[in-house]
Design an enzyme around this catalytic site. Sequence first.
Site, PDB file in Angstrom:
ATOM      1  N   HIS A 171      38.342  40.879  37.048  1.00 25.03           N
ATOM      2  CA  HIS A 171      39.472  40.089  36.559  1.00 25.03           C
ATOM      3  C   HIS A 171      39.243  38.607  36.865  1.00 25.03           C
ATOM      4  O   HIS A 171      38.530  38.250  37.811  1.00 25.03           O
ATOM      5  CB  HIS A 171      40.755  40.582  37.237  1.00 25.03           C
ATOM      6  CG  HIS A 171      42.010  40.181  36.531  1.00 25.03           C
ATOM      7  ND1 HIS A 171      42.186  40.307  35.177  1.00 25.03           N
ATOM      8  CD2 HIS A 171      43.176  39.648  37.006  1.00 25.03           C
ATOM      9  CE1 HIS A 171      43.395  39.882  34.844  1.00 25.03           C
ATOM     10  NE2 HIS A 171      44.004  39.482  35.951  1.00 25.03           N
TER      11      HIS A 171
ATOM     12  N   ASN B  51      47.526  35.051  38.411  1.00 22.81           N
ATOM     13  CA  ASN B  51      47.057  36.196  37.643  1.00 22.81           C
ATOM     14  C   ASN B  51      47.599  36.064  36.218  1.00 22.81           C
ATOM     15  O   ASN B  51      48.815  35.969  36.026  1.00 22.81           O
ATOM     16  CB  ASN B  51      47.573  37.488  38.290  1.00 22.81           C
ATOM     17  CG  ASN B  51      47.033  38.738  37.625  1.00 22.81           C
ATOM     18  OD1 ASN B  51      46.582  38.711  36.495  1.00 22.81           O
ATOM     19  ND2 ASN B  51      47.096  39.851  38.342  1.00 22.81           N
TER      20      ASN B  51
ATOM     21  N   CYS C 194      40.977  38.234  30.055  1.00 19.44           N
ATOM     22  CA  CYS C 194      41.639  37.464  31.110  1.00 19.44           C
ATOM     23  C   CYS C 194      40.922  36.144  31.350  1.00 19.44           C
ATOM     24  O   CYS C 194      41.534  35.140  31.739  1.00 19.44           O
ATOM     25  CB  CYS C 194      41.712  38.276  32.397  1.00 19.44           C
ATOM     26  SG  CYS C 194      40.104  38.847  32.999  1.00 19.44           S
TER      27      CYS C 194
END
Length: 733
Positions: free
Chosen positions: A280, A314, A120
């Site tokens: 994340h 995200n 990520c």
Amino acid sequence: MQSVKCLSEASDVKSKCESNSDVASCKAEVGVKKNAADQVSCTLHGQEFSAIRAHCLANGTLFEDPTFSASDFSIYTSPPPNRGKSGIKWKRPQEIVDDPQFFTDGYSRFDIRQGELGNCWFLSSCASLASKPHLFERVVPTDNGNFSDKDQYAGVFHFRFWHYGRWVEVVVDDRLPVTRGEELLYGRSSVENEFWSALLEKAYAKLHGCYHALAGGTGWEGTVDLTGGLAETHTLKGWQPIDLFERLEKCTVRDTLVTAGILKVETDDLLRLVNLVKGHEYSITRVERLHSHKHMIGMEDQEPREIRLICLRNPWGYDEWNRAWSDESSEWERVTSKKRKQLCSVKEDGEFWMHYDEFVTYFDDLTICHQCPSSVLQGQMACEPNEMITLHGQWVRGVSAGGSDSASFCRNPQYLIQLGKGNEQSETESNEIDAIVDSPIGVTIGLRPKHNHRQSVDEIPIRFLVFPVGPEVSDCTRSLPKSFFDSATAVDGCPELKSERELVKRLLLPAGRYVIVPHTWKPQLNGEFIMRIFSEGSLKVESLEQSLGCTTNAVEKYIPTNNFDNAVLPVTIQELQKMIQSAFDGLTIDEETLRTLVYWYGNQSNEGCLRSDETEVLLQNMTSWELIFRQHCNAPDGKLCTFDLRNALFAGGVLVDTRALSTIVHVHQYLPMDLATFVVCAMETREIIEWCTMRGLAQPTTAMYFKELYGRRKLLDMCLKSQLTVDMKNARP
């Protein structure tokens, strides 16, 4: 055709490796495969991209990259136990969807979605990059073409990354790993038939060896590798700088990539409640101030205040913050329709707003990647001018690897920086900007050792220290001495010694002069580094490195008069050796070395011999260098440390830079010098430099010639004695 042959050979090795059932033998084959790949890696870059595509088109074939094969070796960092049974297939886009496209309706940050790989940190950086067209198209060239161009499609694509100080080009084929369900295993686009993001991820995986080498990382790694910028990371949750939000506002004006991360915490119950993900990385896309009287409804009569908002995305493309200021929250009902239309996004696209105070509460760190001014648009530079300078240096054992020991610290590379106004400004100009000068200048310094890979690197602890240089230091033309650092105090806030891919620190410094000293923990450790300095004001940097040359106070040498009327009997090598032993208390110099000195000090009329007057000058020069040796040699064993060699040569009027000094210590195997070795070294160094000076060679050429001449004494002796002209560029050792 040579490159095609290499590609074929590499493919043969790859096929053999993939059919080998013995894991141990397979690992050995991987080494062979890697060597074969290294041989052709240059053919897969730059202009060869077009050549490969042209070759494939001419033969009616699609490119298959042998250096990043469609196998488990391109997936895993080491061969898995169930190699070949993972269920992973490799397919070309046209085998996955009916109408594959490289781009569909251009590109945007919403095109990127994460797959079954913990990268990520890289994908969030890609999302930020997609918002900066001129930066994006440097990484993703526009000449990649499209799948629909049947006559020009060869299954080959190329991308560019900033890799340890330089831009490199990576070429890949279009085969991508898919699951049993025929879906892309790793990164993909939010549009089913768009493949630029998946191919970009594959090229980055190839750069680092395999896909799983990208599992786990930080936002600054991705932003730096995609832009060549300098990234600084700030810890949040009450530790963030007071002016951080203001700095983020400036980032929106410039081409600054910003990401934020949440660490892996033991419990994530609270994060689940607010729909955030632990471990994340998110990209920050916008920041905004809402003014109560201007942007809010029903607050005109209240005390003026402002609401600071931050917009994040995200990389999954879903799972958004679900509290205040989220897509459907009631807070937006109090915002004017004009402003709400400008800011609000109510799609499930992974992008959301949240209050800045809650952002610094839930997120653990934030990365800001500053861009080199050459990468920034002129309009943005006018709004927020700054400067960035990149320096390439090295720690050389015995020369510039002083480590952190106080005795040798001054031997490390030194860089003088001037922040703000220079000393050359007039008093009137100085008075006009006094108010500006009083304000501290933000300076971000990054120190990065040069390595080849993200993982499996034996990193050494490094650090840089910054020292103010006051007006009492007038001579800044060469390295500052030990006495300066014995009394100087480093600027507060300098980082500790750490083993990291890049050490970055932001300092607020008053205008003035400073010296930056990058160093390792222990002395005598060889290594190369890149140091980048980003300043939010004017910046000048120079290396405190003296150049090759001889000063007027150099040890004198006899100049031949070509008057041979009074010539006396020549002195042979053997006789000269005895004279030196007698004059210098048994000092012995081998005959081969003496022949070199005889050439330098002779008039060349008597080959291999000196006249008596020439011999006298040689002995006088040796006496001068002996005195200098005694003054600079403090070791109990009576030998001169290579760290002290530069100063000893300087005392005799001989100036050497780091490159020349590195050549000397390498030839002498990094060992301390006894008297004989030093005297010959000093005399020969001076003669080589003057030989280059007499021929009018520029400084870089002189450094190259010095390396060639000093390292090849026999060649030098042969060529010069026979008065041959030799192109040293074609006579490398």
